[in-house]
Design a protein around this motif. Sequence first.
Motif, mmCIF file in Angstrom:
data_model
loop_
_atom_site.group_PDB
_atom_site.id
_atom_site.type_symbol
_atom_site.label_atom_id
_atom_site.label_comp_id
_atom_site.label_asym_id
_atom_site.label_seq_id
_atom_site.Cartn_x
_atom_site.Cartn_y
_atom_site.Cartn_z
ATOM 1 N N ASP A 111 0.768 -1.159 -0.045
ATOM 2 C CA ASP A 111 0.044 -0.062 0.044
ATOM 3 C C ASP A 111 0.989 1.397 -0.035
ATOM 4 O O ASP A 111 0.429 2.328 -0.597
ATOM 5 C CB ASP A 111 -0.837 -0.139 1.041
ATOM 6 C CG ASP A 111 -0.369 0.028 2.548
ATOM 7 O OD1 ASP A 111 0.796 -0.380 2.569
ATOM 8 O OD2 ASP A 111 -1.004 0.138 3.449
ATOM 9 N N GLN A 112 2.003 1.508 0.635
ATOM 10 C CA GLN A 112 2.923 2.472 0.524
ATOM 11 C C GLN A 112 3.500 2.391 -0.800
ATOM 12 O O GLN A 112 3.537 3.499 -1.406
ATOM 13 C CB GLN A 112 4.136 1.989 1.454
ATOM 14 C CG GLN A 112 3.782 2.311 2.937
ATOM 15 C CD GLN A 112 4.968 2.103 3.913
ATOM 16 O OE1 GLN A 112 5.967 1.064 3.512
ATOM 17 N NE2 GLN A 112 4.889 2.782 4.841
ATOM 18 N N GLY B 178 0.584 4.127 -2.759
ATOM 19 C CA GLY B 178 0.580 5.379 -2.767
ATOM 20 C C GLY B 178 1.696 6.308 -3.086
ATOM 21 O O GLY B 178 1.432 7.644 -3.732
ATOM 22 N N PHE B 179 2.798 5.677 -3.298
ATOM 23 C CA PHE B 179 4.040 6.555 -3.806
ATOM 24 C C PHE B 179 3.914 6.550 -5.256
ATOM 25 O O PHE B 179 4.158 7.757 -5.936
ATOM 26 C CB PHE B 179 5.359 5.481 -3.694
ATOM 27 C CG PHE B 179 6.648 6.265 -4.100
ATOM 28 C CD1 PHE B 179 7.321 7.585 -3.710
ATOM 29 C CD2 PHE B 179 7.286 5.831 -5.172
ATOM 30 C CE1 PHE B 179 8.257 8.160 -4.300
ATOM 31 C CE2 PHE B 179 8.427 6.378 -5.667
ATOM 32 C CZ PHE B 179 8.869 7.448 -5.319
ATOM 33 N N ALA C 61 0.928 6.803 -6.945
ATOM 34 C CA ALA C 61 -0.198 7.711 -7.052
ATOM 35 C C ALA C 61 0.443 9.184 -6.713
ATOM 36 O O ALA C 61 0.153 9.993 -7.630
ATOM 37 C CB ALA C 61 -1.343 7.492 -6.009
ATOM 38 N N PHE C 62 1.375 9.336 -5.901
ATOM 39 C CA PHE C 62 2.116 10.584 -5.904
ATOM 40 C C PHE C 62 2.668 11.116 -7.140
ATOM 41 O O PHE C 62 2.660 12.128 -7.491
ATOM 42 C CB PHE C 62 3.001 10.807 -4.424
ATOM 43 C CG PHE C 62 3.705 11.868 -4.340
ATOM 44 C CD1 PHE C 62 3.215 13.132 -3.892
ATOM 45 C CD2 PHE C 62 5.074 11.847 -4.548
ATOM 46 C CE1 PHE C 62 3.952 14.078 -3.921
ATOM 47 C CE2 PHE C 62 5.793 12.914 -4.478
ATOM 48 C CZ PHE C 62 5.330 13.950 -4.136
#
Length: 57
Positions: free
Chosen positions: A5-6, A9-10, A12-13
């Motif tokens: 999930d990290q 998220g990275f 997506a960023f």
Amino acid sequence: MVEFDQYLGFLAFLTILTIGFWLMIFLLTFVVPYWLGGNLLEMWKERQAERKAKRNE
């Protein structure tokens, strides 16, 4: 270790950052000059119309 999930998220960023960068480049290279050119053309047409109106008085 980085969890999945990290990692998502990275990604997506990075995607949002990249989209914002290219949008800024697009706006600065196409939209802003188009807007400025149109504005200057309209100002020039208004001044020409004022000069023509003064001559016809």
